[in-house]
Design an enzyme around this catalytic site. Sequence first.
Site, PDB file in Angstrom:
ATOM      1  N   SER A 112     -34.364  -1.289   9.237  1.00 18.16           N
ATOM      2  CA  SER A 112     -34.029  -1.193   7.826  1.00 18.16           C
ATOM      3  C   SER A 112     -32.869  -2.085   7.408  1.00 18.16           C
ATOM      4  CB  SER A 112     -33.776   0.274   7.456  1.00 18.16           C
ATOM      5  OG  SER A 112     -33.782   0.434   6.068  1.00 18.16           O
ATOM      6  N   ASP A 225     -44.312   0.534   2.675  1.00 18.42           N
ATOM      7  CA  ASP A 225     -42.924   0.374   3.100  1.00 18.42           C
ATOM      8  C   ASP A 225     -41.990   0.036   1.942  1.00 18.42           C
ATOM      9  OD1 ASP A 225     -40.695   0.000   4.703  1.00 18.42           O
ATOM     10  OD2 ASP A 225     -41.736  -1.273   6.135  1.00 18.42           O
ATOM     11  N   HIS A 252     -42.009   3.623   5.891  1.00 19.06           N
ATOM     12  CA  HIS A 252     -40.807   2.991   6.434  1.00 19.06           C
ATOM     13  C   HIS A 252     -40.466   3.415   7.860  1.00 19.06           C
ATOM     14  CE1 HIS A 252     -37.380   0.465   5.720  1.00 19.06           C
ATOM     15  NE2 HIS A 252     -36.493   1.420   5.847  1.00 19.06           N
TER      16      HIS A 252
END
Length: 272
Positions: A112, A225, A252
């Site tokens: 991330s 995502d 995600h």
Amino acid sequence: MSFITGTTDFHYAGEIFKTWYKVVGSLDGTQCPLITLHGGPGMSHDYILPHSRLYELYGIPVIFYDQIGIGKSTHLPDKPKEFWTSELFMDELENLLQSLGVSSDFDLLGCSWGGMLGLWVESQKKLLQGLDKDVQEALTKLEQAGTTHDPEYKAGMGLFYKKHANRLETWPEELLKSVAIYHTMFVLMNGPSEFCITGFIKTWLVIDLLKNVDYTTLITNLEYDMAQDIAVLPFFKHLAKVKWVKFHNASHHPFWEIPEEYLKVVGEFLTV
């Protein structure tokens, strides 16, 4: 599955902090270790623990750690926002690698938050358009009023995250644990939400540095995502040796949503 935990001293700006780490497997073998960087900013290592299975499946030692400010590392609630910089976290990572004796030979897995965050804003704007119009309007109104602490705003965030962060009906305990403790640092560095970015990472870009990366890189993102293609494409274009895999039917956290498929891609990339 064997593992060890510990802390290492991190000297920074005349102070000493503690970085907590966990090593799954042994660092004394021939297999290159993988160090994992959690997301947030400000989430703990807990939610990315499924990567432990890379040791079980492929014999890859996996290193987890909590960046300072969160989890089991030193908490610094009184530090001003100027303290929290990309240089701080880069120095902490290098210090940990040296402390564990792996700074000359390791693989790196980042989850991330990272160099894509300057492009993240555009990605989130696109995803917000998938929410009901009344939800979009309410979020915008509350952001403009500076009342992102309002329960209505948090409810809108919840709808967004269930669609684009983790689509499991019930979120795993490890993820809930990470989410529960990350709010303070997240707001300081990022802003009140993924789609209202006001912290320093809003303008932090590393795209101009990608040409200097000489390592083979795996990029992944997913159909639903938060990291949409617009946030990933510059990395694919500018990295010299790169492979891009896009997964479907997940958002995600593929290591929770589609773990077998995801870990197979990562494990084979690291060992084949």
